[in-house]
Write an enzyme that holds these catalytic residues in place. Structure first.
Site, PDB file in Angstrom:
ATOM      1  CB  VAL A  44      26.590  37.764  28.467  1.00 56.77           C
ATOM      2  CG1 VAL A  44      27.256  37.968  27.112  1.00 56.77           C
ATOM      3  CG2 VAL A  44      25.384  38.696  28.598  1.00 56.77           C
ATOM      4  CB  CYS A  45      30.292  34.417  30.365  1.00 56.16           C
ATOM      5  SG  CYS A  45      31.064  36.041  30.537  1.00 56.16           S
ATOM      6  CB  THR A  46      26.053  30.907  30.316  1.00 61.39           C
ATOM      7  OG1 THR A  46      26.416  31.005  31.690  1.00 61.39           O
ATOM      8  CG2 THR A  46      25.403  29.553  30.067  1.00 61.39           C
ATOM      9  CD  GLU A  48      30.660  36.010  25.602  1.00 63.10           C
ATOM     10  OE1 GLU A  48      30.574  37.167  25.173  1.00 63.10           O
ATOM     11  OE2 GLU A  48      31.369  35.706  26.592  1.00 63.10           O
ATOM     12  CG  LEU A  49      32.210  29.966  28.380  1.00 58.11           C
ATOM     13  CD1 LEU A  49      31.906  29.874  29.871  1.00 58.11           C
ATOM     14  CD2 LEU A  49      33.673  29.660  28.123  1.00 58.11           C
TER      15      LEU A  49
END
Length: 221
Positions: A44-46, A48-49
């Site tokens: 998920v963070c991938t 977002e970044l």
């Protein structure tokens, strides 16, 4: 004490993908968004970044600097950036703080003091609480805090909407109603009495109730 709205954002010095940063000095006279991640190479963070990298021009238009944090080393962040570029089309174009000793995460109350002093061996689940968004003003005060679960991607369009609202309030003594978007009518804050409102808003306003006075959005130009 837990960090609260209106508190001074804790200052720190840390290594980032763009060199060492002293946080308050780095903010300078700008606004800032600090958003944190529980672990590198998480799905998920991938997403977002990469999305925040694409939004960077929108933040810059608002005089907002972006900085990320993840509970791993700067070298890990650099390797992760290659995956982000490959899968999302854009690598992070803003600094990413390395927090391998958990110092910044604990400073902001995202991990307890007893969490240890090393990210080694810790999983994303161990660090699940390190998933926050902070909006910080030029006065270094915390203006917004949002905590997300690991399973839910953050809505950075909403973060931009809130920044627009915060900046209007700072400049024009207005608040924004439910679901407000840029360009829509706003509300005169209750602290502004009618006598002052006549000077601030000479074209008048709609008084729905004495405490609910609707006015055209001030023109920032």
């Amino acid at each position: 004490m837990a960090l609260q709205l209106g508190d001074t954002a804790p200052d720190f010095t840390a290594d980032t993908t763009e060199g060492q940063v002293s946080f308050h000095d780095w903010i300078g006279e700008s606004w800032a968004v600090l958003f944190s991640h529980p672990k590198d190479f998480t799905p998920v963070c991938t997403t977002e970044l990469g999305y925040v990298a694409k939004l960077k021009p929108e933040f810059e238009k608002r005089n907002v600097k972006i900085i990320g944090l993840s509970v791993d080393t700067v070298e890990d962040h650099k390797r992760w950036a290659e995956d982000i570029a490959e899968t999302q089309g854009t690598a992070p174009n803003y600094p990413m703080i390395g927090d391998p000793d958990l110092a910044v995460s604990k400073l902001y109350g995202m991990l307890p003091a007893g969490a240890g002093d090393s990210a080694a061996g810790r999983t994303a689940v161990d660090n699940a609480t390190v998933r926050n968004v902070y909006v910080i003003g030029p006065d270094k005060k915390v203006k917004l805090m949002i905590t997300y679960p690991m399973s839910t991607g953050r809505n950075f369009d909403e973060v931009l909407r809130v920044i627009d609202s915060l900046q209007l309030t700072a400049d024009y003594k207005v608040a924004t109603p439910v679901n407000w978007k840029q360009g829509e009518d706003v509300i005169i804050v209750p602290a502004v009495k009618n006598e002052e409102a006549k000077e601030l808003f000479p074209d008048g306003w709609q008084e729905v109730k004495p405490y609910l006075r609707v006015v055209k959005q001030p023109d920032a130009s």
